[in-house]
Structure formats: C-alpha cells, structure tokens
Motif scaffolding. Structure first.
Motif, PDB file in Angstrom:
ATOM      1  N   ARG A 227       0.859  -1.198   0.000  1.00 54.09           N
ATOM      2  CA  ARG A 227       0.000   0.000   0.000  1.00 54.09           C
ATOM      3  C   ARG A 227       0.886   1.236   0.000  1.00 54.09           C
ATOM      4  O   ARG A 227       2.070   1.178   0.306  1.00 54.09           O
ATOM      5  CB  ARG A 227      -0.906   0.001   1.228  1.00 54.09           C
TER       6      ARG A 227
ATOM      7  N   GLU B  91      -2.942   5.779   1.604  1.00 57.17           N
ATOM      8  CA  GLU B  91      -3.996   4.846   1.971  1.00 57.17           C
ATOM      9  C   GLU B  91      -4.006   4.717   3.491  1.00 57.17           C
ATOM     10  O   GLU B  91      -3.022   5.038   4.158  1.00 57.17           O
ATOM     11  CB  GLU B  91      -3.724   3.466   1.369  1.00 57.17           C
TER      12      GLU B  91
ATOM     13  N   ARG C 119      -7.134   1.219   9.752  1.00 59.42           N
ATOM     14  CA  ARG C 119      -8.134   0.239   9.323  1.00 59.42           C
ATOM     15  C   ARG C 119      -8.717  -0.478  10.545  1.00 59.42           C
ATOM     16  O   ARG C 119      -9.934  -0.640  10.658  1.00 59.42           O
ATOM     17  CB  ARG C 119      -7.498  -0.774   8.377  1.00 59.42           C
TER      18      ARG C 119
ATOM     19  N   ASP D 219      -6.420   8.408  -0.191  1.00 53.95           N
ATOM     20  CA  ASP D 219      -7.225   7.490  -0.978  1.00 53.95           C
ATOM     21  C   ASP D 219      -8.483   7.149  -0.169  1.00 53.95           C
ATOM     22  O   ASP D 219      -8.395   6.551   0.900  1.00 53.95           O
ATOM     23  CB  ASP D 219      -6.406   6.234  -1.258  1.00 53.95           C
TER      24      ASP D 219
END
Length: 182
Positions: free
Chosen positions: A93, A97, A103, A128
């Motif tokens: 990645r 991101e 996440r 992103d």
C-alpha cells in the motif's frame, strides 16, 4: 492553539474525556518529520495508536457517547517534498492509503455500537478514500469503511479555521461551496 475538541465543544458536542486523556498519554505516536531537502524520502507513520493499547476504561467509556464517533485521519505534505511510495506498515500500500492501525480503528469503532461514524480528513494531502466504497461482508478485512456514515475533508484549516468544524458537523453552516456566477 485551538483544537478539534474545542471546536466540537463550542458547537455543543460532548467530547469523551477518557478518549482525550488516553490519546494525550500515548507514547510512541510518531511526530511529523522535518521536511528538508536532501534527506531522501523518509518512512512516514500515521501515528495512529494500535487497538491493542486501548484500555478497558477507554472501551467502557464509549457507552456514554454512542450517538457518533468522529475519526480524524491526517497526512502531511510540503512543497518540493516527495512522499514515500510505500506505507510504513505494508509495502503493498502507499502512504495515502489507510494504514493497518487506521483500518483496525474503523473496524473497532464499527463493532462498538456507535450509531454514526464520521471520518474527517485533516491535512494538506488528499488520501485514498476508496475504503468508503467497500460493499462486502462486514467481517471482511477490506470493508472497514462500509459503516462510515459521513466523510468531510477539512484540508489544513489552521488554528482559527478548525473552529468551524463543530458548526459544520452540527449543521449550523453548510460546508458546500458555490461558483461565483450562478
């Protein structure tokens, strides 16, 4: 120096003091690197805390703030300064991101029963936002954005501009722009 917390409180929102104290006490959060020429492209960490460091006291504090969770993601930028091509925690990645901790944070919040999840992008660099379009099963690793109800990009508002965020989130003012000629 004015903060997001001050902006929210001035607009009438209650901010979770347990979360504030938790983040203030966190060690190991990365600081922004110096943006100087000739040093090469550094490995940049986002600074998000690992979910494993969230204490029971922090997790138990959510029950009094279930109406909404505001998640703020930031990325630094500078003129004449290249960003790294890889994320610090995953070479597949890139820096723009969400990293693994970010996440995990979205998944954790979604599983914690908040009625609404609002993502705020605070930074000079756009990131992103593909994670907002994920439409797979909620247990899937890649669909952590499925439960996000709203997202707002505030750019780099500066010390005074940040005070508008609470008013935007409360609906007092509309963040949408208009063209100069209608």
């Amino acid at each position: 120096r004015k903060t997001i917390e001050q902006s929210l409180e001035k607009a009438g929102f209650k901010v979770n003091p347990e979360m504030r104290e938790f983040y203030e006490k966190q060690t190991g959060r990365s600081a922004n690197p110096a943006m100087e020429h000739g040093e090469g492209i550094p490995t940049l960490k986002t600074g998000e805390t690992e979910i494993s460091k969230y204490t029971d006291a922090v997790k138990n504090s959510y029950k009094d703030y279930q109406d909404a969770a505001l998640v703020v993601f930031s990325r630094i930028a500078g003129e004449n300064w290249d960003l790294p091509r890889e994320a610090a925690d995953n070479a597949s990645r890139h820096y723009l991101e969400l990293d693994n901790n970010e996440r995990d944070l979205l998944r954790h919040i979604a599983a914690s029963g908040f009625q609404k999840i609002i993502v705020c992008i605070n930074g000079s660099n756009y990131i992103d936002l593909g994670f907002l379009k994920q439409e797979t099963n909620a247990t899937d690793y890649n669909d952590f954005g499925k439960n996000v109800n709203a997202a707002i990009n505030i750019g780099s508002p500066g010390e005074n501009g940040i005070m508008a965020l609470g008013r935007l989130l409360s609906g007092e003012v509309n963040p949408s722009g208009h063209t100069v000629d209608l």
